[in-house]
Design an enzyme around this catalytic site. Structure first.
Site, short mmCIF file in Angstrom:
data_model
loop_
_atom_site.label_atom_id
_atom_site.label_comp_id
_atom_site.label_asym_id
_atom_site.label_seq_id
_atom_site.Cartn_x
_atom_site.Cartn_y
_atom_site.Cartn_z
N ASP A 143 73.18 59.47 3.81
CA ASP A 143 72.75 60.68 4.50
C ASP A 143 72.30 60.44 5.94
O ASP A 143 71.45 61.17 6.47
CB ASP A 143 71.62 61.35 3.70
CG ASP A 143 72.16 62.12 2.51
OD1 ASP A 143 73.23 62.75 2.66
OD2 ASP A 143 71.55 62.07 1.44
N ASP B 4 78.33 66.50 -0.73
CA ASP B 4 77.37 66.54 0.36
C ASP B 4 77.79 65.66 1.54
O ASP B 4 77.46 65.96 2.70
CB ASP B 4 75.98 66.05 -0.09
CG ASP B 4 75.55 66.57 -1.45
OD1 ASP B 4 76.41 66.67 -2.35
OD2 ASP B 4 74.35 66.85 -1.63
#
Length: 400
Positions: free
Chosen positions: A117, A178
């Site tokens: 991320d 994601d």
């Protein structure tokens, strides 16, 4: 009794449908352009009141107050990013100072090999900081984070692994929808350095995601597993969604936004086609209930818990698709979603709330973070409004 059904048994389907004043299926939220302008003004007022007292990274709320993560977790980029958005709207030096101070606290994460991320962490914070200020330290830090991110690339399967340290065999073959949102950090690095290695990995990961995540009807799973040694596909799975065959609404939103962005960076029609298929799949759901439920295929649909953060991300993606394609259905749906969030989800009626948007859902299946505020919900709500009210300034800041 399952955790997933407990709330519905206690309140009944009608009560679940009306949580927080949301309309029943088929209803419409009453708002409009003036209300959206007031929503943006409210967001700025809330940040002006709350932000000076925050020195860590909001993660979610408990009893309407932020709880924090010191390292930033995976959400750390959204708080400085939100402050940068407030600065774009107001030109107030207070927001710039707070944004810089918050972004600087992410510096140790530039070399983090334990997360995929890094785009979420460094794009809304450091990349935006560079675009707004022109200061090269932000640029160089974002490139360093890109160097860390590409070390997660699996050359056999042509994907960026999701969870776990790169030296940990656990989860080594897991890919999640994601990650599409982390690719723009790599495109930024290629543009700034002239080195195509970053964008090449981003494109290959996007192609792998398109090949294995996109179902014929335009829906997606949360997870797809591969054999990490050979790259052989194993099959769909989920962590956040209801099941491997369901359609987690925030994941679908990540995919819509991410594939639209990859098209922006490459001009390759294959990615726009995926983005529009994802968008077309959710339009019928959003016509019934503009604030999405947490999983479009929940067995309790349409009377399940909502996720305002999924709605805000979806609105951003649809506005971008409308701009690219000229398809006004996307813009009209995005505005409908924003109207519904503004009308039913803002924290305007609470004197103690520290966030802007309520009624978010972090992890419905695990009963974690339900009916809370989330930093990414606030961030994308404000981003979507700036797409409407300050499109030029926002485009310059986030690269539209």
């Amino acid at each position: 009794m399952t955790a997933l059904s407990r709330r519905l048994v206690l309140g009944g389907a009608a009560a679940a449908a009306a949580i927080g004043g949301l309309p029943l299926a088929g209803g419409t939220a009453q708002a409009g352009p003036r209300a959206l302008r007031e929503g943006l003004d409210y967001a700025v007022r809330k940040l002006r009141a709350v932000a000076p007292g925050i020195s860590r990274f909001p993660e979610e709320t408990k009893f309407e107050k932020w709880i924090y993560t010191d390292s930033g977790g995976w959400v750390g980029g959204f708080w400085p990013g939100l402050l940068w958005l407030a600065h774009l709207e107001t030109k107030d030096p207070l927001f710039r100072r707070l944004a810089e101070e918050s972004a600087e606290r992410l510096a140790p994460r530039r070399t983090d090999l334990g997360t995929h991320d890094l785009g979420f962490l460094f794009y809304p914070s450091w990349v935006t900081a560079y675009r707004v200020t022109g200061e090269r330290e932000w640029r160089d830090g974002a490139i360093q984070a890109s160097d860390s991110l590409i070390r997660r690339y699996n050359t056999k399967g042509r994907f960026i692994r999701a969870w776990g340290n790169i030296n940990d065999p656990g989860n080594a073959g897991r890919v999640i929808i994601d990650t599409m949102m982390n690719l723009d950090l790599l495109f930024f690095a290629s543009k700034e350095t002239g080195d195509a290695k970053y964008s090449t990995i981003a494109v290959e990961h996007a192609r792998t995601t398109a090949k294995y995540f996109l179902r014929p009807d335009g829906s997606t799973p949360h997870v797809y597993d591969f054999d990490p040694a050979t790259g052989t596909p194993i099959g769909p799975n989920t962590v956040q969604g209801y099941s491997p065959t369901s359609c987690w609404s925030r994941g679908q939103a990540w995919g819509m936004y991410g594939f639209t962005t990859v098209y922006r960076r490459t001009g390759q029609r294959e990615f726009l086609d995926v983005a529009t298929k994802l968008a077309d799949h959710v339009l019928p759901y959003l016509r019934i209930d503009p604030v999405p439920i947490w999983d479009y295929r929940s067995p309790y649909a349409p009377h399940d818990i909502r996720d305002s953060s999924a709605g805000a991300i979806t609105a951003c993606a649809l506005l971008d698709l409308a701009k690219i394609t000229g398809n006004n259905r996307y813009r009209e749906t995005a505005v409908s979603v924003l109207n519904a969030i503004t009308d039913t989800c803002l924290t305007t009626k609470s004197s103690r709330a520290e966030a802007i948007v309520g009624r978010g859902t972090r992890h419905r299946g695990a009963e974690g973070g339900i009916e809370v505020s989330l930093p990414y919900g606030d961030y994308y709500y404000v981003e979507a409004l700036l797409r409407l009210f300050r499109p030029a300034e926002l485009a310059a800041a986030i690269g539209l």
